[in-house]
Design a protein around this motif. Structure first.
Motif, mmCIF file in Angstrom:
data_model
loop_
_atom_site.group_PDB
_atom_site.id
_atom_site.type_symbol
_atom_site.label_atom_id
_atom_site.label_comp_id
_atom_site.label_asym_id
_atom_site.label_seq_id
_atom_site.Cartn_x
_atom_site.Cartn_y
_atom_site.Cartn_z
ATOM 1 N N GLY A 125 5.446 3.358 -0.145
ATOM 2 C CA GLY A 125 6.750 3.285 -0.797
ATOM 3 C C GLY A 125 7.470 2.007 -0.437
ATOM 4 N N GLY A 126 6.684 0.974 -0.098
ATOM 5 C CA GLY A 126 7.281 -0.290 0.339
ATOM 6 C C GLY A 126 7.475 -0.286 1.848
ATOM 7 N N TYR A 127 7.986 -1.392 2.354
ATOM 8 C CA TYR A 127 8.193 -1.500 3.802
ATOM 9 C C TYR A 127 9.175 -0.447 4.293
ATOM 10 C CZ TYR A 127 5.523 -5.694 4.743
ATOM 11 O OH TYR A 127 4.493 -6.572 4.921
ATOM 12 N N GLY A 128 8.839 0.172 5.412
ATOM 13 C CA GLY A 128 9.741 1.159 6.017
ATOM 14 C C GLY A 128 10.656 0.496 7.023
ATOM 15 N N GLY A 129 11.607 1.278 7.542
ATOM 16 C CA GLY A 129 12.474 0.770 8.597
ATOM 17 C C GLY A 129 11.810 0.975 9.946
ATOM 18 N N GLU A 164 7.445 -0.190 18.056
ATOM 19 C CA GLU A 164 7.823 1.222 18.124
ATOM 20 C C GLU A 164 7.450 2.004 16.859
ATOM 21 O OE1 GLU A 164 11.865 2.724 19.012
ATOM 22 O OE2 GLU A 164 10.937 3.350 20.875
ATOM 23 N N TYR A 165 7.820 1.500 15.696
ATOM 24 C CA TYR A 165 7.447 2.191 14.453
ATOM 25 C C TYR A 165 6.705 1.222 13.543
ATOM 26 C CZ TYR A 165 10.796 5.700 15.952
ATOM 27 O OH TYR A 165 11.467 6.649 16.671
ATOM 28 N N THR A 166 5.630 1.705 12.920
ATOM 29 C CA THR A 166 4.891 0.858 11.980
ATOM 30 C C THR A 166 5.625 0.857 10.643
ATOM 31 O OG1 THR A 166 2.882 1.567 13.090
ATOM 32 C CG2 THR A 166 2.611 0.444 11.013
ATOM 33 N N THR A 167 5.856 -0.327 10.090
ATOM 34 C CA THR A 167 6.653 -0.439 8.865
ATOM 35 C C THR A 167 5.841 -0.857 7.630
ATOM 36 O OG1 THR A 167 7.193 -2.738 9.410
ATOM 37 C CG2 THR A 167 8.725 -1.066 10.180
ATOM 38 N N ASP A 168 4.676 -1.456 7.843
ATOM 39 C CA ASP A 168 3.875 -1.980 6.736
ATOM 40 C C ASP A 168 2.865 -0.915 6.272
ATOM 41 O OD1 ASP A 168 1.985 -3.210 5.120
ATOM 42 O OD2 ASP A 168 1.958 -5.071 6.265
ATOM 43 N N PRO A 169 2.986 -0.445 5.006
ATOM 44 C CA PRO A 169 2.085 0.614 4.520
ATOM 45 C C PRO A 169 0.599 0.282 4.662
ATOM 46 C CG PRO A 169 3.873 0.262 2.970
ATOM 47 C CD PRO A 169 3.977 -0.821 4.001
ATOM 48 N N GLU A 170 0.230 -1.005 4.523
ATOM 49 C CA GLU A 170 -1.190 -1.372 4.657
ATOM 50 C C GLU A 170 -1.679 -1.167 6.089
ATOM 51 O OE1 GLU A 170 -2.257 -5.121 2.951
ATOM 52 O OE2 GLU A 170 -1.299 -4.640 1.038
ATOM 53 N N LEU A 171 -0.843 -1.532 7.058
ATOM 54 C CA LEU A 171 -1.200 -1.325 8.469
ATOM 55 C C LEU A 171 -1.234 0.165 8.794
ATOM 56 C CD1 LEU A 171 0.861 -4.126 10.257
ATOM 57 C CD2 LEU A 171 -1.561 -4.137 9.678
ATOM 58 N N ILE A 172 -0.295 0.900 8.195
ATOM 59 C CA ILE A 172 -0.282 2.359 8.383
ATOM 60 C C ILE A 172 -1.599 2.937 7.873
ATOM 61 C CG2 ILE A 172 0.789 4.528 7.599
ATOM 62 C CD1 ILE A 172 3.489 2.973 7.542
ATOM 63 N N TYR A 173 -2.039 2.460 6.709
ATOM 64 C CA TYR A 173 -3.281 2.971 6.119
ATOM 65 C C TYR A 173 -4.471 2.689 7.045
ATOM 66 C CZ TYR A 173 -6.934 4.144 2.839
ATOM 67 O OH TYR A 173 -8.024 4.733 2.254
#
Length: 205
Positions: A175-179, A153-162
């Motif tokens: 900013g680190g792993y998100g919720g 549902e939500y992407t939490t890993d900044p590298e994957l988000i990038y």
């Protein structure tokens, strides 16, 4: 290609915050951490950036349910009609925190949102998000970055988000792993509080 900026919530680097804010003022779009999930944001006063976010989201800007992310409760009060005491006390108890409150907007809303009459307001308990808003001097429009995979549902890993968003936005803040649980949404326009979505925020407020 988006720039990836690493920031630490305990003590966000001022120069890097200023760099992010310059991008926002120039009409850029950022992905940034909150106290819930990573958000997609822009300056509420920049119509070009607002249109870009609406396009990414696949919605008409006038109908979009974007939140305003504010630095503090006093910022919130600048965009809503006068709150009665019980509403103000509830917001004071809950904010900063993982809530979105729907309130009646006032004449300070940007022109594109004036027809909606209501606005969703957030003050996240996250120093990076609040430092950006403080430096910008106005709220940022925000919407969660959802993942197509309904299991996550939500992407939490900044590298994957990038990897996924680098060609769509201008800055991605690590900013680190998100919720992966969104904010609790409460409608305060009906007299009594109405729960719209149960999320991370406790209902005991």
């Amino acid at each position: 290609m988006a720039k990836l900026i690493k920031l630490y919530e305990e003590n966000p680097n001022e120069k890097q915050i200023q760099e992010v804010v310059k991008v926002l003022r120039d009409g850029g779009i950022i992905i940034y951490p909150t106290d819930t999930v990573y958000g997609l944001g822009c300056d509420i006063n920049n119509n070009r950036a607002l249109e870009r976010i609406a396009q990414i989201r696949g919605v008409k800007l006038e109908k979009a349910n974007f939140s305003f992310v504010c630095e503090s409760l006093s910022d919130v009060s600048g965009y809503v009609k006068q709150m009665d005491t019980s509403v103000f006390k509830m917001l004071k108890r809950a904010l900063p925190g993982p809530y979105t409150f729907i309130l009646e907007g006032n004449n300070n809303l940007p022109s594109v949102f004036k027809k909606k009459k209501t606005v969703g307001l957030r003050v996240p308990d996250n120093n990076i998000a609040r430092a950006i808003v403080r430096e910008l001097g106005s709220p940022i429009i925000s919407t969660s970055i959802r993942d197509e995979d309904e299991v996550i549902e939500y992407t939490t890993d900044p590298e994957l988000i990038y990897e996924k968003w680098e060609k769509l936005v201008d800055v991605i803040i690590d900013g680190g792993y998100g919720g992966n649980i969104a904010s609790t949404v409460i409608d305060l326009t009906q007299g009594e509080p109405v729960l719209v979505r149960e999320g991370k925020g406790s209902l005991e407020i």
